[in-house]
Design a protein around this motif. Structure first.
Motif, PDB file in Angstrom:
ATOM      1  N   VAL A   1      12.990  -0.269 -27.664  1.00 25.87           N
ATOM      2  CA  VAL A   1      13.830  -1.285 -27.268  1.00 25.87           C
ATOM      3  C   VAL A   1      13.350  -2.465 -28.138  1.00 25.87           C
ATOM      4  N   ASP A   2      14.252  -3.239 -28.736  1.00 26.98           N
ATOM      5  CA  ASP A   2      13.957  -4.202 -29.869  1.00 26.98           C
ATOM      6  C   ASP A   2      13.381  -5.406 -28.879  1.00 26.98           C
ATOM      7  N   ASP A   3      12.573  -6.171 -29.401  1.00 28.33           N
ATOM      8  CA  ASP A   3      11.804  -7.396 -28.971  1.00 28.33           C
ATOM      9  C   ASP A   3      12.917  -8.186 -28.286  1.00 28.33           C
ATOM     10  N   GLU A   4      13.759  -8.573 -28.792  1.00 25.49           N
ATOM     11  CA  GLU A   4      14.807  -9.772 -28.199  1.00 25.49           C
ATOM     12  C   GLU A   4      15.598  -9.025 -26.926  1.00 25.49           C
ATOM     13  N   GLU A   5      15.915  -7.719 -26.974  1.00 25.26           N
ATOM     14  CA  GLU A   5      16.516  -7.245 -25.778  1.00 25.26           C
ATOM     15  C   GLU A   5      15.534  -6.982 -24.675  1.00 25.26           C
ATOM     16  N   VAL A   6      14.361  -6.762 -24.813  1.00 20.89           N
ATOM     17  CA  VAL A   6      13.249  -6.815 -23.801  1.00 20.89           C
ATOM     18  C   VAL A   6      13.230  -8.275 -23.300  1.00 20.89           C
ATOM     19  N   LYS A   7      12.852  -9.118 -24.044  1.00 19.40           N
ATOM     20  CA  LYS A   7      12.953 -10.441 -23.729  1.00 19.40           C
ATOM     21  C   LYS A   7      13.950 -11.207 -22.801  1.00 19.40           C
ATOM     22  N   LYS A   8      15.254 -10.624 -23.201  1.00 18.45           N
ATOM     23  CA  LYS A   8      16.648 -11.031 -22.496  1.00 18.45           C
ATOM     24  C   LYS A   8      16.658 -10.323 -21.198  1.00 18.45           C
ATOM     25  N   ALA A   9      15.990  -9.090 -20.799  1.00 15.31           N
ATOM     26  CA  ALA A   9      15.947  -8.276 -19.754  1.00 15.31           C
ATOM     27  C   ALA A   9      14.948  -8.818 -18.894  1.00 15.31           C
ATOM     28  N   VAL A  10      13.694  -9.334 -19.454  1.00 13.15           N
ATOM     29  CA  VAL A  10      12.696  -9.822 -18.622  1.00 13.15           C
ATOM     30  C   VAL A  10      13.123 -11.354 -17.997  1.00 13.15           C
ATOM     31  N   ASP A  11      14.071 -12.200 -19.028  1.00 13.22           N
ATOM     32  CA  ASP A  11      14.460 -13.664 -18.676  1.00 13.22           C
ATOM     33  C   ASP A  11      15.303 -13.149 -17.356  1.00 13.22           C
ATOM     34  N   TYR A  12      16.314 -12.260 -17.366  1.00  9.77           N
ATOM     35  CA  TYR A  12      17.124 -12.238 -16.492  1.00  9.77           C
ATOM     36  C   TYR A  12      16.413 -11.779 -15.119  1.00  9.77           C
ATOM     37  N   ALA A  13      15.330 -10.915 -15.214  1.00 12.16           N
ATOM     38  CA  ALA A  13      14.746 -10.358 -13.866  1.00 12.16           C
ATOM     39  C   ALA A  13      13.960 -11.552 -13.395  1.00 12.16           C
ATOM     40  N   TYR A  14      13.214 -12.164 -14.263  1.00 14.38           N
ATOM     41  CA  TYR A  14      12.589 -13.534 -13.734  1.00 14.38           C
ATOM     42  C   TYR A  14      13.570 -14.505 -13.008  1.00 14.38           C
ATOM     43  N   LYS A  15      14.438 -15.022 -13.548  1.00 18.43           N
ATOM     44  CA  LYS A  15      15.342 -15.928 -13.106  1.00 18.43           C
ATOM     45  C   LYS A  15      16.093 -15.408 -11.870  1.00 18.43           C
ATOM     46  N   LEU A  16      16.358 -14.254 -11.452  1.00 19.52           N
ATOM     47  CA  LEU A  16      16.964 -13.417 -10.603  1.00 19.52           C
ATOM     48  C   LEU A  16      15.732 -13.838  -9.555  1.00 19.52           C
ATOM     49  N   ALA A  17      14.633 -13.230  -9.583  1.00 18.64           N
ATOM     50  CA  ALA A  17      13.507 -13.367  -8.846  1.00 18.64           C
ATOM     51  C   ALA A  17      13.304 -14.680  -8.419  1.00 18.64           C
ATOM     52  N   LEU A  18      13.268 -15.822  -9.041  1.00 21.02           N
ATOM     53  CA  LEU A  18      13.074 -17.001  -8.870  1.00 21.02           C
ATOM     54  C   LEU A  18      14.151 -17.661  -8.200  1.00 21.02           C
ATOM     55  N   ASN A  19      15.327 -17.194  -8.171  1.00 21.81           N
ATOM     56  CA  ASN A  19      16.417 -17.586  -7.262  1.00 21.81           C
ATOM     57  C   ASN A  19      16.550 -16.664  -5.996  1.00 21.81           C
ATOM     58  N   GLY A  20      15.615 -15.931  -5.714  1.00 16.63           N
ATOM     59  CA  GLY A  20      15.707 -15.340  -4.514  1.00 16.63           C
ATOM     60  C   GLY A  20      16.794 -14.207  -4.274  1.00 16.63           C
ATOM     61  N   GLU A  21      16.874 -13.625  -5.515  1.00 20.40           N
ATOM     62  CA  GLU A  21      17.908 -12.634  -5.937  1.00 20.40           C
ATOM     63  C   GLU A  21      19.366 -12.961  -5.836  1.00 20.40           C
ATOM     64  N   ILE A  22      19.458 -14.345  -5.900  1.00 16.87           N
ATOM     65  CA  ILE A  22      20.929 -14.723  -5.616  1.00 16.87           C
ATOM     66  C   ILE A  22      21.565 -15.004  -6.963  1.00 16.87           C
ATOM     67  N   LYS A  23      22.549 -14.289  -7.216  1.00 19.21           N
ATOM     68  CA  LYS A  23      23.300 -14.393  -8.593  1.00 19.21           C
ATOM     69  C   LYS A  23      23.709 -15.630  -8.784  1.00 19.21           C
ATOM     70  N   THR A  24      23.044 -16.119 -10.111  1.00 22.44           N
ATOM     71  CA  THR A  24      23.391 -17.309 -10.518  1.00 22.44           C
ATOM     72  C   THR A  24      24.853 -17.548 -11.522  1.00 22.44           C
ATOM     73  N   THR A  25      25.299 -16.201 -11.938  1.00 20.38           N
ATOM     74  CA  THR A  25      26.607 -16.316 -12.597  1.00 20.38           C
ATOM     75  C   THR A  25      27.678 -17.107 -11.860  1.00 20.38           C
ATOM     76  N   GLY A  26      28.302 -18.060 -12.622  1.00 18.69           N
ATOM     77  CA  GLY A  26      29.412 -18.757 -11.870  1.00 18.69           C
ATOM     78  C   GLY A  26      28.876 -19.849 -11.062  1.00 18.69           C
ATOM     79  N   GLN A  27      27.690 -20.381 -11.353  1.00 17.52           N
ATOM     80  CA  GLN A  27      27.367 -21.587 -10.649  1.00 17.52           C
ATOM     81  C   GLN A  27      26.495 -22.603 -11.791  1.00 17.52           C
ATOM     82  N   TYR A  28      26.523 -23.808 -11.322  1.00 21.36           N
ATOM     83  CA  TYR A  28      25.783 -24.695 -12.060  1.00 21.36           C
ATOM     84  C   TYR A  28      24.717 -25.585 -11.593  1.00 21.36           C
TER      85      TYR A  28
END
Length: 624
Positions: free
Chosen positions: A98-125
């Motif tokens: 897997v390309d570096d950028e794709e791994v980084k995007k997936a890690v970023d998503y997982a980290y933010k999801l964990a940071l928000n207590g698995e609450i989806k942030t899509t559609g929020q500000y």
């Protein structure tokens, strides 16, 4: 992506580090958000034998907790079901696929999801309070009202009428029973075949941006926008559109959707590159370039390999000029591309160039103590190859068994897998080649007594010996070539003797002729005695010990006289022999044994070099 790159990325961006999951297990590491004991990532080393790969070593995998998004990621190239945790909320990644950028995007998503207590942030500000000193001094998430879908105001009958029959059939054909790992590719391929000849003329233009897009990810409006754009492209009309639509079209061509043959698909890809990518979206130029190369190999389009593998051909020509140089000019030009140690020798440019070429060939030819090519230049690399990386491709069989780019670069099939074989530079190649060039320069200065002395580096001793011997051999050949050559034509000697005899006879008186006849009679008697004496001398000489190393009797006498400090000048004068010629001949004949000139001159006086007296005693079995 390399493991070290991932660790560095997490450290720099989030100040996160992997921790050992179990005290006694150094194969599994986890990643946790601050102030939490729950982990959202697992980095592990999986033995190849456990995953069915017949190779030694380990594969590096990464499991990420991406929630509901995991099912979408699972279908992407290089992604799979989680390796360590059996949950549909986790996704696995083969880091080497897997390309570096794709791994980084997936890690970023997982980290933010964990940071928000698995609450989806899509559609929020995030709401920032105006009064930072108030009790509400914290970020608050507020839901953004969803965009009103104007299509919902219409009746179901009206909406049904707006969907073209072909699109409706395609949407109904999606097979939800296929496993996610294969579902996206297979459904895309079969839906694409249904729409291969479809054309549309939709008046509206809907934007579409999606990660690894497929038909299934688009609304009806987006589908109609795409097929309208594709219809124009097929007629040679290229207009700017959403990047995801372009990727869909490329995926179609890679999967042979809507093309007559692989050759037809190749021409369409090249035309898209020229008419659209270079004009409207050069950021995906690298992707398409790599996919076109893969396309040429995958579909065995040998007639197009040279025009698409220009860089690889140039690289391999450089490798060939270093591994098998045809002349000094090609070698020098090739060295300029891989090294920085140039133009430092005090020797004449042409002489040093030829010397370098001579020494380089000696280094390449040596196989007894080192392998110059594999230690200093290149190593043969073989790795499993995956076509169309980061593209959406339904499983297809490559159209080749062995595809050769150059004599040193090829793709081949083995046990159902594709392998890529090529030469790659050894580690620290530039430094190693510079070290070789430095030693050639240093030792040639010593041999030719030119320029200031250089300090030796840490090049392997065996290589230094070969370089030194090669320089001496080159210099010896140069000296030999400079010696004047005297050629005597012996073909006319008999005629000269006959003419001289006739002239002499014509000048003799009768009395002189009578005396000559009497003398000839005595001469015949004397000749018999001479023959007997000569025979005895030959027998005596055969008994004598042969002089070693090809030395003549005069050369041997001269050498022994110099060695034992006895007189030699009178004998050389009687035989009209030149001291310098004898010395040069002895030096040449004993060069292979001594490794250097044995006799040198102090003014006009020849002397044996004192350092080589022990060698001389060993050669001739005498005490000094």
């Amino acid at each position: 992506m390399l493991t070290n790159d991932l660790i560095k990325y997490l450290k720099q961006k989030y100040s996160l580090t992997f921790k050992q999951m179990l005290t006694n297990n150094r194969n599994i590491f986890v990643l946790m958000v601050p102030n939490s004991n729950d982990f959202f990532a697992i980095l592990s080393r999986v033995p190849n034998k456990e995953i069915g790969i017949n190779k030694n070593g380990h594969a590096i995998t990464l499991d990420l907790k991406c929630g509901e998004f995991s099912q979408t990621l699972t279908d992407l190239p290089g992604f799979s079901q989680a390796f360590r945790i059996k949950s549909d909320k986790w996704v696995g990644i083969w880091l080497n696929q897997v390309d570096d950028e794709e791994v980084k995007k997936a890690v970023d998503y997982a980290y933010k999801l964990a940071l928000n207590g698995e609450i989806k942030t899509t559609g929020q500000y995030l709401l920032i309070p105006e009064d930072e000193t108030s009790q509400k001094n914290a970020y608050q998430a507020e839901t953004i009202p969803p965009r009103k879908d104007i299509s919902k105001s219409k009746s179901s009958e009206e909406k049904k009428d707006e969907i073209p029959r072909e699109i409706a059939k395609m949407l109904q054909s999606y097979d939800y029973t296929i496993l996610p790992a294969l579902g996206r590719q297979k459904n895309f391929y079969h839906q694409g075949q249904l729409m291969a000849n479809y054309e549309d003329n939709y008046e509206h233009n809907f934007v579409f941006n999606h990660f690894y897009p497929t038909y299934h990810d688009m609304t009806v409006h987006q589908l109609r926008t795409y097929f309208t754009w594709r219809s124009k492209v097929r007629k040679g009309i290229y207009k700017s559109t959403s990047r995801s639509y372009v990727f869909i079209y490329i995926y179609e061509l890679l999967n042979q959707i809507g093309v007559k043959s692989p050759e037809d698909g190749y021409q369409l890809l090249k035309k898209l590159y020229k008419e659209y990518i270079l004009v409207y979206d050069s950021e995906i130029k690298t992707y398409l370039n790599n996919w076109i190369k893969d396309y040429v190999v995958f579909y065995n389009l040998t007639e197009h390999k040279d025009e698409n593998f220009v860089k690889e051909n140039e690289q391999d020509r450089l490798y060939e000029d270093l591994l098998n140089p045809q002349d000094s000019i090609k070698l020098i030009n090739a060295l300029k591309g891989v090294a920085s140690y140039h133009g430092k020798s005090p020797l004449e440019a042409n002489k040093y160039q030829e010397l370098l070429f001579f020494v380089w060939q000696k280094l390449l030819a040596n196989r007894e103590y080192f392998n110059f090519a594999s230690e200093i230049l290149f190593t043969l690399t073989e790795r499993e190859y995956y076509f169309f990386s980061r593209a959406l491709l339904y499983k297809r069989t490559p159209h080749f068994d062995n595809f050769e780019i150059t004599s040193n670069r090829k793709f081949y099939q083995k046990n159902g897998h594709t392998y890529y074989e090529y030469f790659s530079p050894v580690a620290r190649q530039k430094t190693k080649i510079n070290a070789v060039l430095h030693e050639i320069d240093r030792l040639s200065r010593i041999e030719y007594h030119k320029g200031r002395k250089l300090k030796a580096n840490n090049l392997k001793a065996a290589m230094v010996i070969v370089i030194e011997q090669a320089i001496r051999e080159f210099h010896a050949q140069e000296i030999e070539a400079q010696r004047p050559k005297i050629e005597i034509d012996l073909s006319n000697l008999d005629k000269i003797r006959l003419d001289a005899s006739k002239t002499r006879e014509s000048l003799l008186t009768e009395e002189e002729k009578t005396l000559e006849l009497e003398a000839n009679g005595d001469q015949e008697d004397n000749s018999k005695k001479v023959e007997e004496t000569t025979s005895e001398k030959e027998q005596n000489q055969a008994i004598e010990k042969e002089i070693p190393y090809g030395l003549t009797e005069d050369e041997y006498m001269f050498l022994m006289a110099l060695w034992h400090h006895t007189s030699w000048k009178k004998e050389l004068q009687q035989k009209h022999l030149m001291t310098s010629i004898l010395a040069d001949s002895i030096n040449e004949k004993l060069f292979d044994e001594i490794g250097d000139s044995l006799i040198e001159f102090n003014g006009d006086e020849p002397l044996i070099i004192e350092d080589y007296l022990p060698d001389l005693a060993e050669l001739f079995g005498e005490e000094e």
